[in-house]
Design an enzyme around this catalytic site. Structure first.
Site, PDB file in Angstrom:
ATOM      1  N   GLU A   1      13.345  -9.252   1.317  1.00 55.66           N
ATOM      2  CA  GLU A   1      12.354  -7.668   1.208  1.00 55.66           C
ATOM      3  C   GLU A   1      13.455  -6.469   1.697  1.00 55.66           C
ATOM      4  O   GLU A   1      13.838  -6.180   2.007  1.00 55.66           O
ATOM      5  CB  GLU A   1      11.886  -8.140   3.227  1.00 55.66           C
ATOM      6  CG  GLU A   1      11.252  -7.459   4.233  1.00 55.66           C
ATOM      7  CD  GLU A   1      11.420  -7.849   5.297  1.00 55.66           C
ATOM      8  OE1 GLU A   1      11.741  -8.730   5.599  1.00 55.66           O
ATOM      9  OE2 GLU A   1      10.478  -6.241   6.181  1.00 55.66           O
TER      10      GLU A   1
ATOM     11  N   ARG B   1       3.888  11.204  -1.956  1.00 60.73           N
ATOM     12  CA  ARG B   1       3.632  10.745  -0.785  1.00 60.73           C
ATOM     13  C   ARG B   1       5.471  11.317   0.231  1.00 60.73           C
ATOM     14  O   ARG B   1       6.406  11.105  -0.528  1.00 60.73           O
ATOM     15  CB  ARG B   1       3.893   9.557   0.133  1.00 60.73           C
ATOM     16  CG  ARG B   1       4.527   8.007  -0.574  1.00 60.73           C
ATOM     17  CD  ARG B   1       4.223   7.475  -0.045  1.00 60.73           C
ATOM     18  NE  ARG B   1       4.263   6.709   1.039  1.00 60.73           N
ATOM     19  CZ  ARG B   1       4.587   5.527   1.883  1.00 60.73           C
ATOM     20  NH1 ARG B   1       5.280   4.822   0.902  1.00 60.73           N
ATOM     21  NH2 ARG B   1       3.895   5.190   3.198  1.00 60.73           N
TER      22      ARG B   1
ATOM     23  N   TYR C   1      10.925   8.884   1.042  1.00 65.91           N
ATOM     24  CA  TYR C   1      11.429   8.017   0.108  1.00 65.91           C
ATOM     25  C   TYR C   1      11.169   8.881  -1.412  1.00 65.91           C
ATOM     26  O   TYR C   1      11.057   8.076  -2.632  1.00 65.91           O
ATOM     27  CB  TYR C   1       9.287   8.010  -0.058  1.00 65.91           C
ATOM     28  CG  TYR C   1       8.727   6.869   1.087  1.00 65.91           C
ATOM     29  CD1 TYR C   1       9.113   5.638   1.669  1.00 65.91           C
ATOM     30  CD2 TYR C   1       7.638   7.030   1.990  1.00 65.91           C
ATOM     31  CE1 TYR C   1       9.499   4.663   2.785  1.00 65.91           C
ATOM     32  CE2 TYR C   1       7.066   6.934   3.156  1.00 65.91           C
ATOM     33  CZ  TYR C   1       7.575   6.024   3.144  1.00 65.91           C
ATOM     34  OH  TYR C   1       7.439   5.160   4.844  1.00 65.91           O
TER      35      TYR C   1
ATOM     36  N   ARG D   1      13.368   4.504  12.595  1.00 63.55           N
ATOM     37  CA  ARG D   1      11.914   5.763  11.826  1.00 63.55           C
ATOM     38  C   ARG D   1      11.020   5.403  13.430  1.00 63.55           C
ATOM     39  O   ARG D   1      11.488   4.457  14.547  1.00 63.55           O
ATOM     40  CB  ARG D   1      11.073   5.363  11.147  1.00 63.55           C
ATOM     41  CG  ARG D   1      12.163   5.621   9.812  1.00 63.55           C
ATOM     42  CD  ARG D   1      11.089   5.300   8.746  1.00 63.55           C
ATOM     43  NE  ARG D   1      10.115   5.902   8.328  1.00 63.55           N
ATOM     44  CZ  ARG D   1       9.190   5.957   7.858  1.00 63.55           C
ATOM     45  NH1 ARG D   1       9.229   4.587   6.606  1.00 63.55           N
ATOM     46  NH2 ARG D   1       8.263   6.834   7.445  1.00 63.55           N
TER      47      ARG D   1
ATOM     48  N   ASN E   1       7.678  -5.439  -0.624  1.00 63.91           N
ATOM     49  CA  ASN E   1       7.749  -4.605   0.175  1.00 63.91           C
ATOM     50  C   ASN E   1       6.559  -4.361  -0.215  1.00 63.91           C
ATOM     51  O   ASN E   1       5.420  -4.070   0.018  1.00 63.91           O
ATOM     52  CB  ASN E   1       8.290  -3.006  -1.240  1.00 63.91           C
ATOM     53  CG  ASN E   1       8.501  -1.569   0.660  1.00 63.91           C
ATOM     54  OD1 ASN E   1       8.255  -1.958   1.450  1.00 63.91           O
ATOM     55  ND2 ASN E   1       8.791  -0.805  -0.015  1.00 63.91           N
TER      56      ASN E   1
ATOM     57  N   HIS F   1      12.719  -2.313   1.885  1.00 60.74           N
ATOM     58  CA  HIS F   1      12.248  -0.821   2.479  1.00 60.74           C
ATOM     59  C   HIS F   1      12.805   0.211   1.476  1.00 60.74           C
ATOM     60  O   HIS F   1      14.167  -0.002   1.876  1.00 60.74           O
ATOM     61  CB  HIS F   1      11.912  -0.788   4.116  1.00 60.74           C
ATOM     62  CG  HIS F   1      11.384  -2.768   4.377  1.00 60.74           C
ATOM     63  ND1 HIS F   1       9.996  -2.345   4.838  1.00 60.74           N
ATOM     64  CD2 HIS F   1      11.262  -3.042   4.291  1.00 60.74           C
ATOM     65  CE1 HIS F   1       9.567  -3.468   5.215  1.00 60.74           C
ATOM     66  NE2 HIS F   1      10.647  -4.298   5.487  1.00 60.74           N
TER      67      HIS F   1
ATOM     68  N   PRO G   1       1.053  -1.740   0.192  1.00 59.66           N
ATOM     69  CA  PRO G   1      -0.502  -0.076   0.253  1.00 59.66           C
ATOM     70  C   PRO G   1       1.001   1.338   0.098  1.00 59.66           C
ATOM     71  O   PRO G   1       2.123   1.962   0.371  1.00 59.66           O
ATOM     72  CB  PRO G   1      -1.156  -0.030   0.666  1.00 59.66           C
ATOM     73  CG  PRO G   1      -0.875  -1.075   1.951  1.00 59.66           C
ATOM     74  CD  PRO G   1       0.196  -1.863   1.655  1.00 59.66           C
ATOM     75  N   ASN G   2       0.478   2.358  -0.602  1.00 58.52           N
ATOM     76  CA  ASN G   2       0.680   3.429  -0.913  1.00 58.52           C
ATOM     77  C   ASN G   2       1.907   3.432  -1.328  1.00 58.52           C
ATOM     78  O   ASN G   2       2.878   4.669  -1.512  1.00 58.52           O
ATOM     79  CB  ASN G   2       0.617   4.198   0.477  1.00 58.52           C
ATOM     80  CG  ASN G   2      -0.242   4.318   1.354  1.00 58.52           C
ATOM     81  OD1 ASN G   2      -0.892   4.490   0.700  1.00 58.52           O
ATOM     82  ND2 ASN G   2      -0.115   4.011   2.208  1.00 58.52           N
TER      83      ASN G   2
ATOM     84  N   ALA H   1       3.163  -0.338   4.117  1.00 57.13           N
ATOM     85  CA  ALA H   1       2.841  -1.084   6.097  1.00 57.13           C
ATOM     86  C   ALA H   1       2.390  -2.153   6.451  1.00 57.13           C
ATOM     87  O   ALA H   1       2.623  -2.406   7.513  1.00 57.13           O
ATOM     88  CB  ALA H   1       1.578   0.505   6.046  1.00 57.13           C
TER      89      ALA H   1
HETATM   90  C1  DQA Z   1       8.276   0.659   3.550  1.00 56.55           C
HETATM   91  C2  DQA Z   1       8.248   1.473   5.019  1.00 56.55           C
HETATM   92  C3  DQA Z   1       6.656   1.248   5.679  1.00 56.55           C
HETATM   93  O1  DQA Z   1       7.000   1.162   7.769  1.00 56.55           O
HETATM   94  C4  DQA Z   1       6.087   2.203   5.432  1.00 56.55           C
HETATM   95  O2  DQA Z   1       4.519   1.451   5.891  1.00 56.55           O
HETATM   96  C5  DQA Z   1       6.141   2.383   3.921  1.00 56.55           C
HETATM   97  C6  DQA Z   1       7.354   2.046   2.931  1.00 56.55           C
HETATM   98  C7  DQA Z   1       9.753   1.770   3.244  1.00 56.55           C
HETATM   99  O3  DQA Z   1       9.381   0.543   2.206  1.00 56.55           O
HETATM  100  O4  DQA Z   1      10.524   2.483   3.468  1.00 56.55           O
HETATM  101  O5  DQA Z   1       4.749   2.318   3.173  1.00 56.55           O
HETATM  102  O6  DQA Z   1       7.959  -0.415   3.847  1.00 56.55           O
END
Ligand code: DQA
Length: 143
Positions: free
Chosen positions: A97, A17, A22, A106, A73, A99, A9-10, A76
């Site tokens: 995985e 965002r 990011y 964080r 990835n 990120h 998501p997102n 959340a």
């Molecule tokens: C994320 C880190 C997560 O905590 C966050 O909710 C994201 C992106 C990252 O790529 O740094 O949406 O996975």
């Protein structure tokens, strides 16, 4: 070698965002970068992004027998989803995985990752390059 890149998501909101975290590049920019590295290295890479947990679970289930590796990835859902962890365990496809940000530096709720319980490698805080590092990991494995 066939690799599935899953974003949660997102991640479709990259470039809009929280740019300080990011970056200013978009999800399409991410796809282009990963795709061009994949082409240069003869990797067959497909992309999937969803804002829905169940859709991600189904995509992982459908990967069974079709992919050699998964790069995920979970965004959340990293910090909440036992369903995604269980789907990865069910298909038992090697998973990296990724990120974009360093989730350890964080908020404390981001420190916990369920997917890390299955992933063989975790890359965090390297932005878009993290996905390239994940592809290099699979290249070095060679299958
Ligand atoms: C994320 C880190 C997560 O905590 C966050 O909710 C994201 C992106 C990252 O790529 O740094 O949406 O996975």
């Amino acid at each position: 070698m066939k690799i599935l890149v899953i974003n949660g998501p997102n991640i479709n909101m990259l470039g809009i965002r929280e740019k300080d975290i990011y970056g200013k590049n978009s999800y399409n920019d991410l796809i282009k970068k990963v795709q061009s590295f994949a082409k240069e290295n003869n990797l067959d890479v497909n992309f999937f992004q969803s804002n829905y947990e169940g859709a991600i679970v189904e995509e992982i289930q459908n990967a069974l027998g079709r992919y050699d590796g998964i790069i995920i990835n979970p965004a959340a859902y990293t910090h909440t989803s036992i369903a995604i962890l269980d789907a990865l365990k069910a298909v038992n496809i090697e998973t990296v995985e990724v990120h974009l940000s360093d989730i350890d530096k964080r908020e404390s709720f981001r420190k916990k990752s369920y997917v890390s319980l299955f992933a063989t490698k975790i890359i965090k805080g390297h932005g878009f390059d993290g996905y390239i590092e994940a592809l290099k990991y699979f290249l070095n494995k060679g299958f």
